[in-house]
Design a protein around this motif. Structure first.
Motif, PDB file in Angstrom:
ATOM      1  N   LYS A 150       0.983  -1.194  -0.003  1.00  0.00           N
ATOM      2  CA  LYS A 150       0.193   0.037   0.124  1.00  0.00           C
ATOM      3  C   LYS A 150       0.861   1.152  -0.128  1.00  0.00           C
ATOM      4  CE  LYS A 150      -0.914   0.172   4.944  1.00  0.00           C
ATOM      5  NZ  LYS A 150       0.214  -0.800   5.352  1.00  0.00           N
ATOM      6  N   THR A 156       0.169   7.193   7.447  1.00  0.00           N
ATOM      7  CA  THR A 156      -0.248   7.160   8.837  1.00  0.00           C
ATOM      8  C   THR A 156       0.377   6.077   9.845  1.00  0.00           C
ATOM      9  OG1 THR A 156      -2.372   5.838   8.551  1.00  0.00           O
ATOM     10  CG2 THR A 156      -2.504   8.201   8.169  1.00  0.00           C
ATOM     11  N   GLY A 157       1.024   5.038   9.265  1.00  0.00           N
ATOM     12  CA  GLY A 157       1.828   3.973   9.823  1.00  0.00           C
ATOM     13  C   GLY A 157       2.954   4.853  10.831  1.00  0.00           C
ATOM     14  N   TYR A 173       1.972   6.159  14.071  1.00  0.00           N
ATOM     15  CA  TYR A 173       1.932   5.201  15.187  1.00  0.00           C
ATOM     16  C   TYR A 173       3.209   4.681  15.379  1.00  0.00           C
ATOM     17  CZ  TYR A 173      -3.144   5.488  14.565  1.00  0.00           C
ATOM     18  OH  TYR A 173      -4.301   5.934  14.443  1.00  0.00           O
ATOM     19  N   ARG A 174       4.130   4.360  14.535  1.00  0.00           N
ATOM     20  CA  ARG A 174       5.452   4.179  14.577  1.00  0.00           C
ATOM     21  C   ARG A 174       6.264   5.095  15.561  1.00  0.00           C
ATOM     22  NH1 ARG A 174       7.893   0.550  10.920  1.00  0.00           N
ATOM     23  NH2 ARG A 174       6.206  -0.555   9.791  1.00  0.00           N
ATOM     24  N   ALA A 210       4.361   0.053  17.001  1.00  0.00           N
ATOM     25  CA  ALA A 210       3.279   0.802  16.505  1.00  0.00           C
ATOM     26  C   ALA A 210       1.940   0.243  16.671  1.00  0.00           C
ATOM     27  CB  ALA A 210       3.664   1.108  15.067  1.00  0.00           C
ATOM     28  N   SER A 211       1.918  -1.085  16.259  1.00  0.00           N
ATOM     29  CA  SER A 211       0.837  -1.930  16.310  1.00  0.00           C
ATOM     30  C   SER A 211       0.545  -2.213  17.863  1.00  0.00           C
ATOM     31  CB  SER A 211       1.095  -3.601  15.769  1.00  0.00           C
ATOM     32  OG  SER A 211       0.121  -4.331  15.896  1.00  0.00           O
ATOM     33  N   ALA A 239      -1.350   1.187  18.998  1.00  0.00           N
ATOM     34  CA  ALA A 239      -2.411   1.646  18.198  1.00  0.00           C
ATOM     35  C   ALA A 239      -3.764   0.947  18.500  1.00  0.00           C
ATOM     36  CB  ALA A 239      -2.059   1.177  16.544  1.00  0.00           C
ATOM     37  N   ARG A 260      -5.394   6.647  19.215  1.00  0.00           N
ATOM     38  CA  ARG A 260      -6.068   6.927  18.040  1.00  0.00           C
ATOM     39  C   ARG A 260      -6.791   8.382  17.995  1.00  0.00           C
ATOM     40  NH1 ARG A 260      -5.093   2.451  15.710  1.00  0.00           N
ATOM     41  NH2 ARG A 260      -6.079   3.534  13.844  1.00  0.00           N
ATOM     42  N   GLY A 320      -3.103   3.792   5.410  1.00  0.00           N
ATOM     43  CA  GLY A 320      -3.205   3.314   6.891  1.00  0.00           C
ATOM     44  C   GLY A 320      -4.150   2.017   7.156  1.00  0.00           C
ATOM     45  N   ARG A 321      -4.717   1.836   8.095  1.00  0.00           N
ATOM     46  CA  ARG A 321      -5.509   0.692   8.353  1.00  0.00           C
ATOM     47  C   ARG A 321      -7.130   1.144   8.403  1.00  0.00           C
ATOM     48  NH1 ARG A 321      -1.037  -0.369   8.187  1.00  0.00           N
ATOM     49  NH2 ARG A 321      -0.049  -2.161   9.146  1.00  0.00           N
ATOM     50  N   ASP A 322      -7.274   2.401   8.854  1.00  0.00           N
ATOM     51  CA  ASP A 322      -8.593   2.842   9.121  1.00  0.00           C
ATOM     52  C   ASP A 322      -9.213   4.132   8.243  1.00  0.00           C
ATOM     53  OD1 ASP A 322      -6.750   4.654  10.393  1.00  0.00           O
ATOM     54  OD2 ASP A 322      -7.976   4.755  12.296  1.00  0.00           O
ATOM     55  N   ILE A 323      -8.491   4.241   7.259  1.00  0.00           N
ATOM     56  CA  ILE A 323      -8.832   5.595   6.528  1.00  0.00           C
ATOM     57  C   ILE A 323      -9.975   5.865   5.709  1.00  0.00           C
ATOM     58  CG2 ILE A 323      -7.711   7.105   4.797  1.00  0.00           C
ATOM     59  CD1 ILE A 323      -5.891   6.416   7.224  1.00  0.00           C
ATOM     60  N   ARG A 376       0.852  -9.208  13.667  1.00  0.00           N
ATOM     61  CA  ARG A 376       0.465  -7.927  13.570  1.00  0.00           C
ATOM     62  C   ARG A 376      -1.106  -7.764  12.829  1.00  0.00           C
ATOM     63  NH1 ARG A 376       2.743  -2.987  11.156  1.00  0.00           N
ATOM     64  NH2 ARG A 376       4.760  -4.016  10.551  1.00  0.00           N
ATOM     65  N   ASP A 407      -4.030  -5.896  14.681  1.00  0.00           N
ATOM     66  CA  ASP A 407      -4.437  -4.835  13.963  1.00  0.00           C
ATOM     67  C   ASP A 407      -5.929  -5.201  13.347  1.00  0.00           C
ATOM     68  OD1 ASP A 407      -1.994  -3.799  14.171  1.00  0.00           O
ATOM     69  OD2 ASP A 407      -1.491  -3.945  11.865  1.00  0.00           O
ATOM     70  N   ARG A 421      -8.575  -5.859  17.251  1.00  0.00           N
ATOM     71  CA  ARG A 421      -8.870  -4.787  18.009  1.00  0.00           C
ATOM     72  C   ARG A 421     -10.042  -4.313  18.157  1.00  0.00           C
ATOM     73  NH1 ARG A 421      -4.548  -1.071  14.938  1.00  0.00           N
ATOM     74  NH2 ARG A 421      -6.091   0.021  13.635  1.00  0.00           N
TER      75      ARG A 421
HETATM   76  O1   DC Z   1       1.480   0.649   8.062  1.00  0.00           O
HETATM   77  P1   DC Z   1       2.681   0.437   8.864  1.00  0.00           P
HETATM   78  O2   DC Z   1       3.029  -0.782   8.910  1.00  0.00           O
HETATM   79  O3   DC Z   1       3.730   1.342   8.979  1.00  0.00           O
HETATM   80  O4   DC Z   1       1.750   0.338  10.439  1.00  0.00           O
HETATM   81  C1   DC Z   1       2.507   0.288  11.633  1.00  0.00           C
HETATM   82  C2   DC Z   1       1.163  -0.062  12.712  1.00  0.00           C
HETATM   83  O5   DC Z   1       0.710   1.001  13.197  1.00  0.00           O
HETATM   84  C3   DC Z   1       0.191  -1.387  12.223  1.00  0.00           C
HETATM   85  O6   DC Z   1       0.686  -2.443  12.571  1.00  0.00           O
HETATM   86  C4   DC Z   1      -0.931  -0.776  12.876  1.00  0.00           C
HETATM   87  C5   DC Z   1      -0.865   0.758  13.313  1.00  0.00           C
HETATM   88  N1   DC Z   1      -1.595   1.634  12.404  1.00  0.00           N
HETATM   89  C6   DC Z   1      -2.945   1.669  12.644  1.00  0.00           C
HETATM   90  O7   DC Z   1      -3.575   1.171  13.564  1.00  0.00           O
HETATM   91  N2   DC Z   1      -3.663   2.812  11.918  1.00  0.00           N
HETATM   92  C7   DC Z   1      -3.067   3.351  11.028  1.00  0.00           C
HETATM   93  N3   DC Z   1      -4.115   4.211  10.239  1.00  0.00           N
HETATM   94  C8   DC Z   1      -1.823   3.022  10.473  1.00  0.00           C
HETATM   95  C9   DC Z   1      -1.122   2.287  11.109  1.00  0.00           C
END
Ligand code: DC
Length: 223
Positions: A16, A34-35, A38-39, A84-85, A88, A94, A115-118, A166, A170, A173
């Motif tokens: 991605k 956005t990762g 969180y990192r 980060a995970s 998060a 958040r 990201g994950r929740d965009i 992860r 992710d 949660r």
């Molecule tokens: O995309 P990444 O691997 O750099 O993200 C690292 C961690 O950050 C991922 O395992 C979960 C969290 N994360 C999140 O919860 N929400 C996001 N929008 C982006 C990342």
């Protein structure tokens, strides 16, 4: 929502980031990974001696986030991804990062945000949404090669175990889990080269952009 926003979600090492960077170049849009936020929170909390699983420690690190920290190469390591995970999962974390991300989406020209929740939480009205994925084995192999390239000596099996852990954290949660938005187009890059994935993403976004432009044309008062 002001401009043309492209929301790109997906699990770790799905491609991605590469897909998003290509789209940002193509449409000349600013991009937010956005990762990295969180990192940076995970790394800052760990450096401060905090407990990553404690919502108070992690929340404090998120509220104090220094955007300069996003350039730190330490954010690209395996440990940073894991940290980060872990941070998060906390709603405090958040919430602290929400306004910044929404403001980025609302800026004039539009944006590519990954990201994950965009597509579900940050920009649910985004006119283009992609959910980029690949099999755990393919993702682990990509991440493994990337880490070796960064000089991080690590076994493939360990990277695969990281990826699976992860994914589970992710997706499992309660707060804004990784889930494909109902209107996101699925892009499985397991069998694709980087160029093929970029091309497939471009076609998906072109179709979304045509629909978006038509709807704006039909509704010219919409900002
Ligand atoms: O995309 P990444 O691997 O750099 O993200 C690292 C961690 O950050 C991922 O395992 C979960 C969290 N994360 C999140 O919860 N929400 C996001 N929008 C982006 C990342």
């Amino acid at each position: 929502m002001a401009g043309f926003v492209i929301a790109v979600d997906g699990p770790a090492a799905s491609g991605k980031g590469t897909v998003s960077a290509g789209l940002a170049r193509l449409y000349d849009l600013p991009m937010l990974d956005t990762g990295l936020l969180y990192r940076a929170v995970g790394v800052a909390a760990a450096r401060a001696g905090g407990n990553l699983d404690d919502p108070a420690d992690a929340g404090a690190a998120a509220r104090a986030l220094d955007l300069e920290a996003l350039h730190d190469p330490a954010l690209r390591t395996r440990e940073a991804g894991e940290a980060a995970s872990r941070v998060a999962v906390h709603p405090e974390v958040r919430a602290a990062l929400l306004d910044l991300q929404r403001a980025f989406a609302a800026r004039g020209p539009g944006a590519v945000i990954d990201g994950r929740d965009i597509g579900t939480v940050i920009a649910p009205d985004a006119p283009a949404k992609l959910f980029v994925t690949a099999s755990p084995q393919v993702r682990a192999e990509r991440r493994w090669r990337q880490l070796l390239g960064q000089g991080e000596a690590v076994e493939y099996e360990a990277v695969l175990a990281d990826i699976r852990r992860r994914d589970e954290r992710d997706s499992g949660r309660a707060a804004a889990p990784l889930v494909r938005a109902a209107d996101a187009v699925l892009l499985d890059t397991s069998e694709m080269t980087i160029d093929e994935a970029a091309d497939a993403a471009r076609r998906i976004v072109e179709a979304a952009r045509a629909r978006w432009e038509t709807s704006r044309g039909a509704n010219p008062t919409t900002p």
